[in-house]
Scaffold this motif. Structure first.
Motif, PDB file in Angstrom:
ATOM      1  N   ILE A 113       0.853  -1.341   0.320  1.00 35.11           N
ATOM      2  CA  ILE A 113      -0.033   0.118   0.184  1.00 35.11           C
ATOM      3  C   ILE A 113       1.056   1.223  -0.227  1.00 35.11           C
ATOM      4  O   ILE A 113       0.818   2.323  -0.999  1.00 35.11           O
ATOM      5  CB  ILE A 113      -1.132   0.045   1.102  1.00 35.11           C
ATOM      6  CG1 ILE A 113      -1.911  -1.460   1.115  1.00 35.11           C
ATOM      7  CG2 ILE A 113      -1.769   1.117   1.845  1.00 35.11           C
ATOM      8  CD1 ILE A 113      -2.779  -1.308   2.432  1.00 35.11           C
ATOM      9  N   TYR A 114       1.963   1.001   0.412  1.00 38.15           N
ATOM     10  CA  TYR A 114       2.612   2.547   0.819  1.00 38.15           C
ATOM     11  C   TYR A 114       3.639   2.886  -0.105  1.00 38.15           C
ATOM     12  O   TYR A 114       4.072   3.537  -0.996  1.00 38.15           O
ATOM     13  CB  TYR A 114       4.026   2.561   2.237  1.00 38.15           C
ATOM     14  CG  TYR A 114       3.028   2.982   3.762  1.00 38.15           C
ATOM     15  CD1 TYR A 114       2.190   3.031   3.314  1.00 38.15           C
ATOM     16  CD2 TYR A 114       4.446   2.067   4.393  1.00 38.15           C
ATOM     17  CE1 TYR A 114       1.040   2.309   4.950  1.00 38.15           C
ATOM     18  CE2 TYR A 114       3.704   1.595   5.556  1.00 38.15           C
ATOM     19  CZ  TYR A 114       2.811   2.482   6.073  1.00 38.15           C
ATOM     20  OH  TYR A 114       2.338   2.570   7.508  1.00 38.15           O
ATOM     21  N   PHE A 115       4.371   1.526  -0.973  1.00 37.64           N
ATOM     22  CA  PHE A 115       4.525   1.423  -2.194  1.00 37.64           C
ATOM     23  C   PHE A 115       4.424   1.958  -3.784  1.00 37.64           C
ATOM     24  O   PHE A 115       4.317   2.693  -4.541  1.00 37.64           O
ATOM     25  CB  PHE A 115       5.112   0.160  -2.971  1.00 37.64           C
ATOM     26  CG  PHE A 115       7.099   0.782  -3.957  1.00 37.64           C
ATOM     27  CD1 PHE A 115       7.682   1.473  -3.556  1.00 37.64           C
ATOM     28  CD2 PHE A 115       6.509  -0.161  -4.723  1.00 37.64           C
ATOM     29  CE1 PHE A 115       8.285   1.495  -4.306  1.00 37.64           C
ATOM     30  CE2 PHE A 115       7.715   0.039  -5.134  1.00 37.64           C
ATOM     31  CZ  PHE A 115       8.819   1.078  -5.366  1.00 37.64           C
ATOM     32  N   LEU A 116       2.301   2.113  -3.595  1.00 34.14           N
ATOM     33  CA  LEU A 116       1.700   1.635  -4.863  1.00 34.14           C
ATOM     34  C   LEU A 116       1.675   3.740  -5.097  1.00 34.14           C
ATOM     35  O   LEU A 116       1.634   3.523  -6.845  1.00 34.14           O
ATOM     36  CB  LEU A 116       0.047   1.864  -4.391  1.00 34.14           C
ATOM     37  CG  LEU A 116      -0.197   0.471  -4.325  1.00 34.14           C
ATOM     38  CD1 LEU A 116      -2.174  -0.056  -4.224  1.00 34.14           C
ATOM     39  CD2 LEU A 116      -0.420  -0.568  -5.566  1.00 34.14           C
ATOM     40  N   PRO A 117       2.004   4.451  -4.537  1.00 28.61           N
ATOM     41  CA  PRO A 117       2.045   6.438  -4.883  1.00 28.61           C
ATOM     42  C   PRO A 117       3.060   5.918  -5.930  1.00 28.61           C
ATOM     43  O   PRO A 117       3.447   6.468  -7.309  1.00 28.61           O
ATOM     44  CB  PRO A 117       2.166   6.678  -3.767  1.00 28.61           C
ATOM     45  CG  PRO A 117       1.359   6.355  -2.531  1.00 28.61           C
ATOM     46  CD  PRO A 117       1.944   4.807  -3.893  1.00 28.61           C
ATOM     47  N   THR A 118       3.960   4.839  -5.918  1.00 32.74           N
ATOM     48  CA  THR A 118       5.745   5.315  -6.536  1.00 32.74           C
ATOM     49  C   THR A 118       5.069   4.697  -8.180  1.00 32.74           C
ATOM     50  O   THR A 118       6.413   4.455  -8.727  1.00 32.74           O
ATOM     51  CB  THR A 118       7.545   4.996  -5.549  1.00 32.74           C
ATOM     52  OG1 THR A 118       7.223   4.834  -4.080  1.00 32.74           O
ATOM     53  CG2 THR A 118       8.628   4.551  -5.970  1.00 32.74           C
ATOM     54  N   LEU A 119       4.885   3.613  -7.780  1.00 31.15           N
ATOM     55  CA  LEU A 119       4.659   2.944  -8.637  1.00 31.15           C
ATOM     56  C   LEU A 119       3.631   3.602  -9.952  1.00 31.15           C
ATOM     57  O   LEU A 119       3.512   3.194 -11.494  1.00 31.15           O
ATOM     58  CB  LEU A 119       3.763   1.454  -9.079  1.00 31.15           C
ATOM     59  CG  LEU A 119       4.805   0.781  -7.901  1.00 31.15           C
ATOM     60  CD1 LEU A 119       4.016  -0.750  -7.643  1.00 31.15           C
ATOM     61  CD2 LEU A 119       5.940   0.499  -8.965  1.00 31.15           C
ATOM     62  N   THR A 120       3.009   4.484  -9.393  1.00 35.25           N
ATOM     63  CA  THR A 120       1.832   5.584 -10.361  1.00 35.25           C
ATOM     64  C   THR A 120       3.116   6.288 -11.334  1.00 35.25           C
ATOM     65  O   THR A 120       3.507   7.010 -10.857  1.00 35.25           O
ATOM     66  CB  THR A 120       1.174   6.545  -9.465  1.00 35.25           C
ATOM     67  OG1 THR A 120      -0.270   5.284  -9.028  1.00 35.25           O
ATOM     68  CG2 THR A 120      -0.153   6.814 -10.353  1.00 35.25           C
ATOM     69  N   SER A 121       2.128   6.296 -12.969  1.00 34.32           N
ATOM     70  CA  SER A 121       2.330   7.676 -13.599  1.00 34.32           C
ATOM     71  C   SER A 121       2.863   8.729 -12.818  1.00 34.32           C
ATOM     72  O   SER A 121       2.321   9.669 -12.580  1.00 34.32           O
ATOM     73  CB  SER A 121       2.505   7.446 -14.509  1.00 34.32           C
ATOM     74  OG  SER A 121       2.839   9.182 -16.259  1.00 34.32           O
ATOM     75  N   SER A 122       3.530   9.823 -12.935  1.00 41.23           N
ATOM     76  CA  SER A 122       4.143  10.706 -12.584  1.00 41.23           C
ATOM     77  C   SER A 122       2.310  11.870 -13.032  1.00 41.23           C
ATOM     78  O   SER A 122       2.247  12.508 -12.225  1.00 41.23           O
ATOM     79  CB  SER A 122       5.407  11.935 -12.863  1.00 41.23           C
ATOM     80  OG  SER A 122       4.871  13.236 -12.561  1.00 41.23           O
ATOM     81  N   ALA A 123       2.503  11.581 -14.422  1.00 41.72           N
ATOM     82  CA  ALA A 123       1.258  12.821 -15.346  1.00 41.72           C
ATOM     83  C   ALA A 123       0.562  12.227 -14.135  1.00 41.72           C
ATOM     84  O   ALA A 123      -0.678  13.045 -14.209  1.00 41.72           O
ATOM     85  CB  ALA A 123       1.511  12.496 -16.951  1.00 41.72           C
ATOM     86  N   VAL A 124       0.252  11.134 -14.660  1.00 45.26           N
ATOM     87  CA  VAL A 124      -1.348  10.928 -14.298  1.00 45.26           C
ATOM     88  C   VAL A 124      -1.675  10.748 -12.344  1.00 45.26           C
ATOM     89  O   VAL A 124      -3.083  11.739 -11.701  1.00 45.26           O
ATOM     90  CB  VAL A 124      -0.829   8.853 -13.952  1.00 45.26           C
ATOM     91  CG1 VAL A 124      -2.855   8.228 -13.719  1.00 45.26           C
ATOM     92  CG2 VAL A 124      -1.208   8.512 -15.650  1.00 45.26           C
ATOM     93  N   LEU A 125      -0.482  10.730 -11.282  1.00 46.47           N
ATOM     94  CA  LEU A 125      -0.510  11.669 -10.641  1.00 46.47           C
ATOM     95  C   LEU A 125      -0.736  12.790 -10.286  1.00 46.47           C
ATOM     96  O   LEU A 125      -1.922  12.940  -9.217  1.00 46.47           O
ATOM     97  CB  LEU A 125       0.808  11.000  -9.564  1.00 46.47           C
ATOM     98  CG  LEU A 125       0.920  10.252  -8.323  1.00 46.47           C
ATOM     99  CD1 LEU A 125      -0.249   9.882  -7.404  1.00 46.47           C
ATOM    100  CD2 LEU A 125       2.224  10.861  -7.535  1.00 46.47           C
TER     101      LEU A 125
END
Length: 299
Positions: A113-125
């Motif tokens: 759960i903690y690591f999910l934001p890192t896997l998300t594309s910067s543009a999408v985030l």
């Protein structure tokens, strides 16, 4: 005998360089070559569109940086972003790693759960957070529900850069958390047992055992954070539609370099000078941080 040995060494070295030649060619073409070309452009007034021209201007591009009001604003925004984001994301990553290393129930699920934001594309985030930051978005609804003031996160110059800071801290801290988590596995349990025998509580063990033993890793995390935050571009570009607004509040040095390089005619050389100046700033900040970390390790 010596002649045959030298020939064998030359043959061996030649074979080694032959195997390395594709990598060396790629490095020369896409990394070393562009660096030298950018330095060359920084001493010229460059016109690339239409009729190309290269007019040598010496150090004029660098002198113009000192008189550029937007460059000063971009540098201040970037410096403020670095001074806030790097310490906060480093401390948050360390706390998250220490909490996961404490053997909590559901530790593996929390890691994912903690690591999910890192896997998300910067543009999408960034687009997700823009939706959340909307005046009628999720964050303002939550603030209004608990009777806290709402904000115009994207349109208010006093808040816009802070909104990007919050988003990036949330998305980058988990990446450094994984680095800390790997380093925590190497700290001997005997150190914690000795501290516990001396009467240390959990907080004291954290600050007097965990933190000192992670100094080399912290130095690496801070250096990587400095390099990454000084190069802030995509979030600022998407938030402001490339303008650095509102009122230049999200204008960063890299975004300014992009504007001068691709949005204005005849300023490619000045953009290259800005890029080279930014590289010097990043190198200086990195060397200063390394010097401080070495001095701390002596005590």
């Amino acid at each position: 005998m010596k002649l045959s040995q030298s020939r064998a060494r030359l043959r061996e070295a030649g074979q080694g360089y032959a195997f390395m030649s594709p990598t060396l060619f790629v490095l020369l073409l896409f990394i070393i070559g562009p660096i030298f070309y950018a330095v060359f452009l920084s001493f010229h007034k460059v016109q690339l569109l239409g009729t190309s021209s290269f007019d040598f201007v010496g150090l004029d591009n660098y002198a113009n940086i000192l008189n550029d009001g937007r460059a000063r604003i971009a540098l201040w925004n970037t410096a403020k972003y670095v001074m806030i984001v790097v310490p906060v994301q480093t401390f948050l990553a360390l706390v998250l790693a220490a909490s996961l290393n404490a053997g909590l129930k559901g530790e593996k699920a929390f890691r994912i759960i903690y690591f999910l934001p890192t896997l998300t594309s910067s543009a999408v985030l960034t687009l997700i957070f823009m939706w959340m930051y909307n005046q009628n978005g999720l964050i303002n609804h939550i603030l209004a529900f608990v009777n806290l003031p709402t904000y115009n996160w994207i349109g208010d110059p006093a808040v816009a850069l802070n909104a990007i800071m919050i988003m990036n801290i949330w998305s980058t801290a988990p990446f450094y958390m994984v680095i800390y988590l790997a380093a925590l596995q190497d700290i001997p349990d005997s150190l914690y047992e000795a501290a516990e025998l001396d009467g240390a509580n959990a907080i004291q063990k954290f600050f007097y055992v965990t933190v000192p033993n992670l100094r080399p890793v912290t130095s690496f995390v801070v250096i990587m954070g400095l390099i990454g935050t000084f190069q802030l571009f995509d979030q600022s570009y998407i938030f402001s539609a490339g303008s650095g607004g509102p009122n230049n509040s999200t204008l960063t040095v890299v975004l300014l370099i992009y504007q001068y390089a691709f949005k204005s005619l005849g300023t490619m050389g000045y953009a290259a000078a800005l890029a080279f100046a930014l590289a010097v700033v990043i190198l200086t900040a990195t060397l200063i941080q390394r010097k401080f970390s070495k001095e701390e390790s002596l005590y």
